[in-house]
Design a protein around this motif. Structure first.
Motif, PDB file in Angstrom:
ATOM      1  N   GLY A   1       0.799  -1.219   0.000  1.00  0.00           N
ATOM      2  CA  GLY A   1       0.000   0.000   0.000  1.00  0.00           C
ATOM      3  C   GLY A   1       0.829   1.263   0.000  1.00  0.00           C
ATOM      4  N   SER A   2       2.012   1.212   0.627  1.00  0.00           N
ATOM      5  CA  SER A   2       2.789   2.446   0.767  1.00  0.00           C
ATOM      6  C   SER A   2       3.361   2.922  -0.563  1.00  0.00           C
ATOM      7  N   LEU A   3       3.700   2.007  -1.465  1.00  0.00           N
ATOM      8  CA  LEU A   3       4.242   2.446  -2.755  1.00  0.00           C
ATOM      9  C   LEU A   3       3.165   3.063  -3.655  1.00  0.00           C
ATOM     10  N   PRO A   4       1.966   2.473  -3.768  1.00  0.00           N
ATOM     11  CA  PRO A   4       0.898   3.200  -4.472  1.00  0.00           C
ATOM     12  C   PRO A   4       0.567   4.540  -3.807  1.00  0.00           C
ATOM     13  N   PHE A   5       0.600   4.572  -2.472  1.00  0.00           N
ATOM     14  CA  PHE A   5       0.364   5.830  -1.752  1.00  0.00           C
ATOM     15  C   PHE A   5       1.413   6.875  -2.133  1.00  0.00           C
ATOM     16  N   ALA A   6       2.672   6.450  -2.185  1.00  0.00           N
ATOM     17  CA  ALA A   6       3.746   7.370  -2.553  1.00  0.00           C
ATOM     18  C   ALA A   6       3.548   7.898  -3.971  1.00  0.00           C
ATOM     19  N   GLU A   7       3.101   7.030  -4.867  1.00  0.00           N
ATOM     20  CA  GLU A   7       2.849   7.443  -6.256  1.00  0.00           C
ATOM     21  C   GLU A   7       1.736   8.486  -6.315  1.00  0.00           C
ATOM     22  N   ILE A   8       0.667   8.249  -5.580  1.00  0.00           N
ATOM     23  CA  ILE A   8      -0.452   9.207  -5.547  1.00  0.00           C
ATOM     24  C   ILE A   8       0.007  10.534  -4.954  1.00  0.00           C
ATOM     25  N   LEU A   9       0.777  10.456  -3.867  1.00  0.00           N
ATOM     26  CA  LEU A   9       1.258  11.673  -3.204  1.00  0.00           C
ATOM     27  C   LEU A   9       2.167  12.478  -4.128  1.00  0.00           C
ATOM     28  N   GLN A  10       3.033  11.784  -4.851  1.00  0.00           N
ATOM     29  CA  GLN A  10       3.917  12.478  -5.790  1.00  0.00           C
ATOM     30  C   GLN A  10       3.116  13.235  -6.845  1.00  0.00           C
ATOM     31  N   ARG A  11       2.065  12.620  -7.338  1.00  0.00           N
ATOM     32  CA  ARG A  11       1.255  13.277  -8.369  1.00  0.00           C
ATOM     33  C   ARG A  11       0.519  14.486  -7.801  1.00  0.00           C
ATOM     34  N   LEU A  12       0.049  14.367  -6.564  1.00  0.00           N
ATOM     35  CA  LEU A  12      -0.658  15.483  -5.937  1.00  0.00           C
ATOM     36  C   LEU A  12       0.279  16.658  -5.651  1.00  0.00           C
ATOM     37  N   LEU A  13       1.528  16.339  -5.313  1.00  0.00           N
ATOM     38  CA  LEU A  13       2.485  17.383  -4.940  1.00  0.00           C
ATOM     39  C   LEU A  13       3.248  17.955  -6.130  1.00  0.00           C
ATOM     40  N   LYS A  14       3.093  17.366  -7.292  1.00  0.00           N
ATOM     41  CA  LYS A  14       3.906  17.747  -8.447  1.00  0.00           C
ATOM     42  C   LYS A  14       3.777  19.238  -8.773  1.00  0.00           C
ATOM     43  N   ASN A  15       2.568  19.720  -8.946  1.00  0.00           N
ATOM     44  CA  ASN A  15       2.386  21.130  -9.319  1.00  0.00           C
ATOM     45  C   ASN A  15       2.801  22.095  -8.212  1.00  0.00           C
ATOM     46  N   PRO A  16       2.386  21.853  -6.950  1.00  0.00           N
ATOM     47  CA  PRO A  16       2.844  22.764  -5.889  1.00  0.00           C
ATOM     48  C   PRO A  16       4.363  22.816  -5.761  1.00  0.00           C
ATOM     49  N   LEU A  17       5.016  21.653  -5.871  1.00  0.00           N
ATOM     50  CA  LEU A  17       6.471  21.644  -5.726  1.00  0.00           C
ATOM     51  C   LEU A  17       7.164  22.300  -6.918  1.00  0.00           C
ATOM     52  N   GLU A  18       6.589  22.147  -8.102  1.00  0.00           N
ATOM     53  CA  GLU A  18       7.171  22.820  -9.267  1.00  0.00           C
ATOM     54  C   GLU A  18       7.071  24.335  -9.107  1.00  0.00           C
ATOM     55  N   TRP A  19       5.965  24.794  -8.527  1.00  0.00           N
ATOM     56  CA  TRP A  19       5.800  26.232  -8.281  1.00  0.00           C
ATOM     57  C   TRP A  19       6.837  26.717  -7.268  1.00  0.00           C
ATOM     58  N   ILE A  20       7.010  25.936  -6.192  1.00  0.00           N
ATOM     59  CA  ILE A  20       8.019  26.291  -5.186  1.00  0.00           C
ATOM     60  C   ILE A  20       9.415  26.233  -5.801  1.00  0.00           C
ATOM     61  N   GLY A  21       9.646  25.213  -6.640  1.00  0.00           N
ATOM     62  CA  GLY A  21      10.944  25.067  -7.286  1.00  0.00           C
ATOM     63  C   GLY A  21      11.317  26.278  -8.121  1.00  0.00           C
ATOM     64  N   GLU A  22      10.340  26.825  -8.826  1.00  0.00           N
ATOM     65  CA  GLU A  22      10.591  28.026  -9.624  1.00  0.00           C
ATOM     66  C   GLU A  22      10.997  29.197  -8.740  1.00  0.00           C
ATOM     67  N   LYS A  23      10.384  29.288  -7.572  1.00  0.00           N
ATOM     68  CA  LYS A  23      10.668  30.401  -6.668  1.00  0.00           C
ATOM     69  C   LYS A  23      12.074  30.316  -6.073  1.00  0.00           C
ATOM     70  N   ILE A  24      12.570  29.093  -5.887  1.00  0.00           N
ATOM     71  CA  ILE A  24      13.885  28.941  -5.242  1.00  0.00           C
ATOM     72  C   ILE A  24      14.974  28.530  -6.231  1.00  0.00           C
ATOM     73  N   GLY A  25      14.650  28.567  -7.510  1.00  0.00           N
ATOM     74  CA  GLY A  25      15.672  28.338  -8.522  1.00  0.00           C
ATOM     75  C   GLY A  25      15.923  26.892  -8.887  1.00  0.00           C
ATOM     76  N   LEU A  26      14.934  26.030  -8.694  1.00  0.00           N
ATOM     77  CA  LEU A  26      15.076  24.629  -9.089  1.00  0.00           C
ATOM     78  C   LEU A  26      14.387  24.393 -10.427  1.00  0.00           C
ATOM     79  N   GLY A  27      15.069  23.649 -11.295  1.00  0.00           N
ATOM     80  CA  GLY A  27      14.461  23.261 -12.555  1.00  0.00           C
ATOM     81  C   GLY A  27      13.624  22.007 -12.401  1.00  0.00           C
ATOM     82  N   ARG A  28      13.174  21.482 -13.525  1.00  0.00           N
ATOM     83  CA  ARG A  28      12.309  20.300 -13.506  1.00  0.00           C
ATOM     84  C   ARG A  28      13.015  19.093 -12.885  1.00  0.00           C
ATOM     85  N   ASN A  29      14.299  18.900 -13.216  1.00  0.00           N
ATOM     86  CA  ASN A  29      15.031  17.751 -12.674  1.00  0.00           C
ATOM     87  C   ASN A  29      15.186  17.845 -11.155  1.00  0.00           C
TER      88      ASN A  29
END
Length: 352
Positions: A245-273
């Motif tokens: 269960g924890s690995l599917p949970f991690a996959e779901i969590l990653q997808r949910l956090l993708k856009n917020p973290l990309e927004w934060i990444g832009e603010k602190i100078g992180l690219g997509r990688n």
């Protein structure tokens, strides 16, 4: 907290199983299957060490433990230098005078400092190229500098008073300081030492499995006091079930956090990688380390800093704790989250 997380894992296991039956349409079935396939590697790294934990405990009882008692330190902290899932938890539990300290050392310290010493550093330095190694080391240093934030947060949530926590953490903090000094001044020698240490731990696990298997099949114990292999495998199996269960949970969590973290990444100078690395890092260190060759300098340092406390937060380590000591789930997540964020912040400040 632990009951809620266990229900979440159970529901995610059902979702993953259904998706697997449906042909892995959403990618969760693959993660469900990955969880099951991790049983073998998990058993190899854990079962043998669980078998020989009583012998390790006995050896420490006659060597280092008396010194700890003279200094009024709980010997349960000694196992924290091993990763939580490489015998650290069992050793801390075996040696601890105070169960809360054993839980703190085995889960919080073992999942952060222990994992860094026995896995992240030797594996990272073995996989990375010459460009990435000094940046990776700088990130590890940033993570170690903020490591106390994570372990103290987790320790408080383990029910240890602040004064007792600070006192019992003195050896851990001294070790972290020595690691910072050693990695910054003698990186090659330290990495060589880490590799030797990791090899010794793996060899001990193999010996434990071999002795346990011999005892199980013949009824004879070549070394008295070994934990039976079938008992060790019960622990591993309980962790493996949660991983479904924890690995599917991690996959779901990653997808949910993708856009917020990309927004934060832009603010602190992180690219997509770099942003992707932070998302993957809370699941596993290996893919992050492998992808560092595609990251810029800032991204490597910040991702390495996260790994000290934050790695495997929602996968292997979460599955382990839910399997062996579910009430400590909140402490694990709080410690790894605060320590990971603090490490990333320190790395960002260094590279700003």
């Amino acid at each position: 907290m632990d009951k809620i997380m266990m229900w979440v894992m159970a529901i995610c296991a059902l979702i993953g199983g259904v998706d697997q039956l449906a042909g892995n349409k959403f990618g969760l079935g693959r993660r469900f299957e990955d969880g099951f396939q991790l049983l073998g590697p998990t058993a190899l790294s854990m079962a043998g060490l669980i078998c020989i934990t009583p012998l390790l405990s006995l050896g420490l009882e006659h060597t280092i433990v008396p010194l700890y008692r003279i200094l009024h330190l709980d010997p349960g902290m000694l196992g924290g230098v091993l990763a939580i899932d490489m015998g650290g938890y069992q050793l801390c539990k075996e040696l601890a005078q105070d169960p809360a300290i054993g839980r703190y050392g085995g889960i919080i310290v073992g999942a952060t400092l222990g994992c860094t010493i026995t896995f992240t550093i030797p594996v990272g330095m073995g996989m990375l190229g010459e460009r990435e190694k000094p940046l990776f080391a700088k990130g590890i240093l940033a993570g170690l500098c903020m490591h106390p934030v994570g372990i103290l947060t987790g320790g408080l949530m383990c029910g240890v008073s602040l004064g007792k926590l600070l006192f019992q953490s003195i050896p851990v903090l001294i070790l972290a300081i020595l690691l910072v000094f050693g990695i910054s001044r003698f990186p090659d020698g330290m990495i060589h030492g880490f590799r030797i240490f990791a090899t010794v731990i793996r060899s001990a696990g193999t010996i434990g499995i071999a002795l346990g298997a011999f005892s199980y099949m013949t009824g004879l114990q070549l070394l008295p006091g070994l934990t039976p292999l079938d008992e060790a495998l019960k622990v591993v199996s309980s962790i493996g079930i949660v991983l479904l269960g924890s690995l599917p949970f991690a996959e779901i969590l990653q997808r949910l956090l993708k856009n917020p973290l990309e927004w934060i990444g832009e603010k602190i100078g992180l690219g997509r990688n770099g942003t992707a690395g932070l998302l993957v890092g809370i699941v596993s260190a290996l893919p992050v380390i492998a992808d560092m060759k595609r990251m810029n300098e800032r991204e490597i340092v910040m991702n390495a800093a996260l790994l000290v406390c934050g790695t495997s937060m929602v996968a292997a380590h979460l599955g382990f704790v839910l399997g062996v000591d579910a009430p400590a789930t909140g402490a694990l997540l709080a410690g790894k989250l605060t320590g990971g964020i603090a490490g990333v912040w320190m790395a960002w400040r260094i590279m700003k």
